[in-house]
Motif scaffolding. Structure first.
Motif, short mmCIF file in Angstrom:
data_model
loop_
_atom_site.label_atom_id
_atom_site.label_comp_id
_atom_site.label_asym_id
_atom_site.label_seq_id
_atom_site.Cartn_x
_atom_site.Cartn_y
_atom_site.Cartn_z
N PHE A 19 0.83 -1.21 0.00
CA PHE A 19 0.00 0.00 0.00
C PHE A 19 0.87 1.26 0.00
O PHE A 19 2.09 1.21 0.19
N LEU A 20 0.21 2.40 -0.18
CA LEU A 20 0.94 3.67 -0.16
C LEU A 20 1.17 4.17 1.26
O LEU A 20 2.14 4.87 1.52
N VAL A 21 0.26 3.82 2.17
CA VAL A 21 0.44 4.23 3.58
C VAL A 21 0.12 3.06 4.50
O VAL A 21 -0.64 2.16 4.14
N SER A 22 0.68 3.10 5.71
CA SER A 22 0.59 1.93 6.60
C SER A 22 -0.81 1.68 7.16
O SER A 22 -1.16 0.54 7.46
N HIS A 23 -1.65 2.71 7.29
CA HIS A 23 -2.97 2.40 7.86
C HIS A 23 -3.84 1.58 6.91
O HIS A 23 -4.77 0.92 7.32
N PHE A 24 -3.53 1.61 5.61
CA PHE A 24 -4.24 0.72 4.68
C PHE A 24 -3.86 -0.74 4.97
O PHE A 24 -4.70 -1.64 4.93
N ALA A 25 -2.58 -0.95 5.29
CA ALA A 25 -2.13 -2.31 5.63
C ALA A 25 -2.68 -2.73 7.00
O ALA A 25 -3.00 -3.91 7.21
N ASP A 26 -2.82 -1.75 7.93
CA ASP A 26 -3.41 -2.06 9.25
C ASP A 26 -4.81 -2.65 9.07
O ASP A 26 -5.20 -3.59 9.74
N VAL A 27 -5.58 -2.06 8.14
CA VAL A 27 -6.95 -2.53 7.90
C VAL A 27 -6.92 -3.86 7.14
O VAL A 27 -7.65 -4.79 7.47
N ALA A 28 -6.05 -3.94 6.13
CA ALA A 28 -5.99 -5.16 5.30
C ALA A 28 -5.66 -6.40 6.12
O ALA A 28 -6.21 -7.47 5.88
N GLU A 29 -4.79 -6.24 7.13
CA GLU A 29 -4.39 -7.44 7.88
C GLU A 29 -5.50 -7.95 8.80
O GLU A 29 -5.38 -9.02 9.39
N MET A 30 -6.61 -7.22 8.88
CA MET A 30 -7.76 -7.73 9.64
C MET A 30 -8.41 -8.91 8.93
O MET A 30 -9.15 -9.68 9.53
N LEU A 31 -8.19 -9.01 7.64
CA LEU A 31 -8.70 -10.15 6.88
C LEU A 31 -7.95 -11.40 7.36
O LEU A 31 -6.72 -11.43 7.30
N PRO A 32 -8.67 -12.43 7.85
CA PRO A 32 -7.96 -13.58 8.43
C PRO A 32 -6.94 -14.24 7.49
O PRO A 32 -5.93 -14.76 7.95
N THR A 33 -7.18 -14.19 6.17
CA THR A 33 -6.23 -14.84 5.26
C THR A 33 -5.02 -13.95 4.94
O THR A 33 -4.08 -14.38 4.28
N ALA A 34 -5.05 -12.69 5.39
CA ALA A 34 -3.94 -11.78 5.05
C ALA A 34 -2.88 -11.80 6.14
O ALA A 34 -3.18 -11.82 7.34
N LYS A 35 -1.62 -11.80 5.71
CA LYS A 35 -0.53 -11.78 6.67
C LYS A 35 0.28 -10.50 6.46
O LYS A 35 0.68 -10.18 5.33
N ARG A 36 0.51 -9.77 7.53
CA ARG A 36 1.29 -8.53 7.45
C ARG A 36 2.76 -8.90 7.33
O ARG A 36 3.30 -9.55 8.21
N VAL A 37 3.40 -8.50 6.24
CA VAL A 37 4.81 -8.86 6.10
C VAL A 37 5.74 -7.67 6.26
O VAL A 37 6.95 -7.83 6.42
N SER A 38 5.18 -6.46 6.19
CA SER A 38 5.99 -5.25 6.47
C SER A 38 5.02 -4.12 6.76
O SER A 38 3.80 -4.29 6.72
N GLY A 39 5.56 -2.96 7.03
CA GLY A 39 4.71 -1.82 7.36
C GLY A 39 3.65 -1.55 6.31
O GLY A 39 2.51 -1.21 6.61
N LEU A 40 4.03 -1.71 5.06
CA LEU A 40 3.12 -1.35 3.97
C LEU A 40 2.51 -2.55 3.26
O LEU A 40 1.64 -2.39 2.41
#
Ligand code: ZN
Length: 282
Positions: free
Chosen positions: A227-248
């Motif tokens: 993503f362009l900013v980290s809060h988009f990734a904060d929201v995306a990782e709420m999806l159970p199948t999504a894994k946060r791999v870095s800030g973005l």
């Protein structure tokens, strides 16, 4: 036999400033006329070459750009957003696909409105580790329905970078050569029309001779969304199948391209949702 056309606008000729692209833009009317003209030339030539039906998916922004008054009877149009399969909605019962007005991925130098699917949220999109443009994402998804891409018309850099590399059998028509992100050189509509008609002819001939291939991906499909900013990734990782791999960045795996695409659409919508909520809190 039915053909499918997906129409974006950033890769259309003469469309060079933001005022061309939004529904409230100062030059939006000019842009939608251009996009309609290009689309109908291609549809007409497909019809002349044996396709009884042509499905056009209006696929830019709010997806209600093309003027519908002059549609010939053999054309069906998909309009509106959001919708499942987004830019390729309606491809399911078609035999061949053409992409018009397509543009290069985010971060491409001197390339008309370079972005990947959402200029407001996406930095990079990867399918099985390959960074994709919208062309490649949609071509992979089309492959799920056994539909080959037979022609791409759009911004020259996209054609050079991605289309020649991943779909060398496809006919290409450069509708614009960018001088910067917001300026480009294009030929007259008369010359473009001539080239489009010739290229559709060549594309259909190659398709009939079974020269056009369908793109396929290895499954399960591993998607990477930066993503362009980290809060988009904060929201995306709420999806159970999504894994946060870095800030973005998040990664997720999907059983096929349809599921991968739908999940990606959902993440983009979630990003735009949080963006709009935050913009009301200032
Ligand atoms: Zn667009």
């Amino acid at each position: 036999m039915k053909a499918f056309i997906s129409v974006d606008m950033e890769g259309m000729p003469y469309i060079v400033i933001p005022g061309h692209l939004g529904i409230k833009g100062t030059l939006y009317e000019e842009a939608r006329k251009t996009a309609t003209k290009v689309s109908l030339i291609v549809a007409e030539e497909l019809h002349k070459n044996g396709f009884e039906g042509v499905v056009i998916a209006d696929s830019h922004g709010t997806m209600v750009n093309l003027l519908v008054d002059e549609l010939p009877e053999y054309v069906e149009i998909v309009r509106g957003f959001p919708r499942p399969l987004s830019m390729i909605a309606g491809i399911e019962d078609c035999e061949a696909a053409l992409f018009l007005g397509y543009h290069a991925k985010f971060g491409t130098a001197k390339s008309s409105f370079d972005h990947t699917y959402s200029g407001g949220s996406i930095n990079k999109l990867e399918v099985n580790g390959v960074e994709v443009s919208e062309f490649l994402l949609n071509a992979y998804a089309a492959g799920e329905y056994n539909v080959p891409i037979i022609l791409v018309a759009g911004e020259a850099q996209l054609l050079k970078d991605d289309v020649k590399k991943y779909a060398p059998w496809a006919q290409t028509v450069a509708l614009k050569h960018s001088l910067s992100r917001v300026s480009a050189k294009s030929q007259s509509m008369k010359s473009i029309e001539k080239e489009l008609r010739k290229s559709v002819n060549n594309a259909v001939n190659a398709f009939k001779r079974k020269k056009a291939k369908t793109l396929t991906v290895q499954k399960p499909v591993k998607m990477g969304v930066t993503f362009l900013v980290s809060h988009f990734a904060d929201v995306a990782e709420m999806l159970p199948t999504a894994k946060r791999v870095s800030g973005l960045k998040v990664e997720y795996s999907a059983k096929n391209m349809t599921e991968a695409y739908r999940t990606f659409e959902l993440l983009v919508l979630a990003a735009s949702g949080i963006s709009s909520i935050l913009s009301q809190l200032v």
